[in-house]
Design a protein around this motif. Structure first.
Motif, PDB file in Angstrom:
ATOM      1  N   SER A  69    -144.725  20.211 -77.443  1.00 23.61           N
ATOM      2  CA  SER A  69    -145.436  19.470 -76.401  1.00 23.61           C
ATOM      3  C   SER A  69    -145.279  17.965 -76.571  1.00 23.61           C
ATOM      4  CB  SER A  69    -146.924  19.813 -76.412  1.00 23.61           C
ATOM      5  OG  SER A  69    -147.123  21.150 -76.086  1.00 23.61           O
ATOM      6  N   LEU A  72    -140.809  17.347 -76.208  1.00 19.43           N
ATOM      7  CA  LEU A  72    -140.033  17.707 -75.018  1.00 19.43           C
ATOM      8  C   LEU A  72    -140.679  17.162 -73.761  1.00 19.43           C
ATOM      9  CD1 LEU A  72    -139.148  21.445 -75.705  1.00 19.43           C
ATOM     10  CD2 LEU A  72    -137.714  19.447 -76.040  1.00 19.43           C
ATOM     11  N   SER A  73    -139.850  16.752 -72.832  1.00 23.67           N
ATOM     12  CA  SER A  73    -140.390  16.316 -71.548  1.00 23.67           C
ATOM     13  C   SER A  73    -140.568  17.500 -70.604  1.00 23.67           C
ATOM     14  CB  SER A  73    -139.472  15.271 -70.915  1.00 23.67           C
ATOM     15  OG  SER A  73    -138.179  15.818 -70.725  1.00 23.67           O
ATOM     16  N   SER A  74    -139.777  18.544 -70.789  1.00 23.75           N
ATOM     17  CA  SER A  74    -139.883  19.735 -69.955  1.00 23.75           C
ATOM     18  C   SER A  74    -140.789  20.759 -70.651  1.00 23.75           C
ATOM     19  CB  SER A  74    -138.503  20.355 -69.734  1.00 23.75           C
ATOM     20  OG  SER A  74    -138.618  21.597 -69.087  1.00 23.75           O
ATOM     21  N   THR A  75    -141.642  21.397 -69.881  1.00 22.19           N
ATOM     22  CA  THR A  75    -142.558  22.382 -70.459  1.00 22.19           C
ATOM     23  C   THR A  75    -142.028  23.806 -70.346  1.00 22.19           C
ATOM     24  OG1 THR A  75    -143.752  22.572 -68.376  1.00 22.19           O
ATOM     25  CG2 THR A  75    -144.565  20.945 -69.979  1.00 22.19           C
ATOM     26  N   ALA A  76    -140.790  23.971 -69.887  1.00 17.30           N
ATOM     27  CA  ALA A  76    -140.244  25.312 -69.671  1.00 17.30           C
ATOM     28  C   ALA A  76    -140.023  26.060 -70.982  1.00 17.30           C
ATOM     29  CB  ALA A  76    -138.934  25.224 -68.900  1.00 17.30           C
ATOM     30  N   LEU A  77    -139.836  25.373 -72.092  1.00 15.88           N
ATOM     31  CA  LEU A  77    -139.562  26.017 -73.367  1.00 15.88           C
ATOM     32  C   LEU A  77    -140.809  26.222 -74.213  1.00 15.88           C
ATOM     33  CD1 LEU A  77    -137.280  26.996 -75.265  1.00 15.88           C
ATOM     34  CD2 LEU A  77    -137.187  24.675 -76.160  1.00 15.88           C
TER      35      LEU A  77
END
Length: 100
Positions: A69, A72-77
């Motif tokens: 959290s 990463l800027s993307s929360t998909a992972l």
């Protein structure tokens, strides 16, 4: 409308969630560590599996969530990685219970 993060209640709620996560990581780590120490004393495989499963289920999954959290800027992972740790921990705990 004011976003939840900008209100005092939102900030306090965020701090409480973070403190709860840290306490959960510490308590899960202590119990897992105690189980691993019990394994070293008794050499019972079920204690080793219990300790590893508990660490994966509680401490490692929360640490993965916090680290991903914050990096990463993307929360998909984030969700799948956290759930994979929890699933692995639950599987190891189940194996520890039914191992003969």
């Amino acid at each position: 409308m004011i976003p939840l993060q900008l209100t005092e209640l939102g900030a306090a709620t965020g701090v409480l969630f973070f403190v709860g996560s840290v306490v959960s990581i510490v308590v899960g780590g202590v119990v897992g560590y105690r189980a691993l120490r019990g394994y070293r004393r008794t050499e019972q495989r079920s204690l080793l599996l219990f300790g590893v499963g508990l660490l994966l289920l509680v401490s490692v999954s929360k640490l993965v969530n916090i680290v991903l959290s914050s990096t990463l800027s993307s929360t998909a992972l984030i969700g799948p990685a956290t759930e994979l740790c929890r699933l692995a921990g639950a599987a190891v705990l189940t194996y520890a219970i039914y191992d003969r």
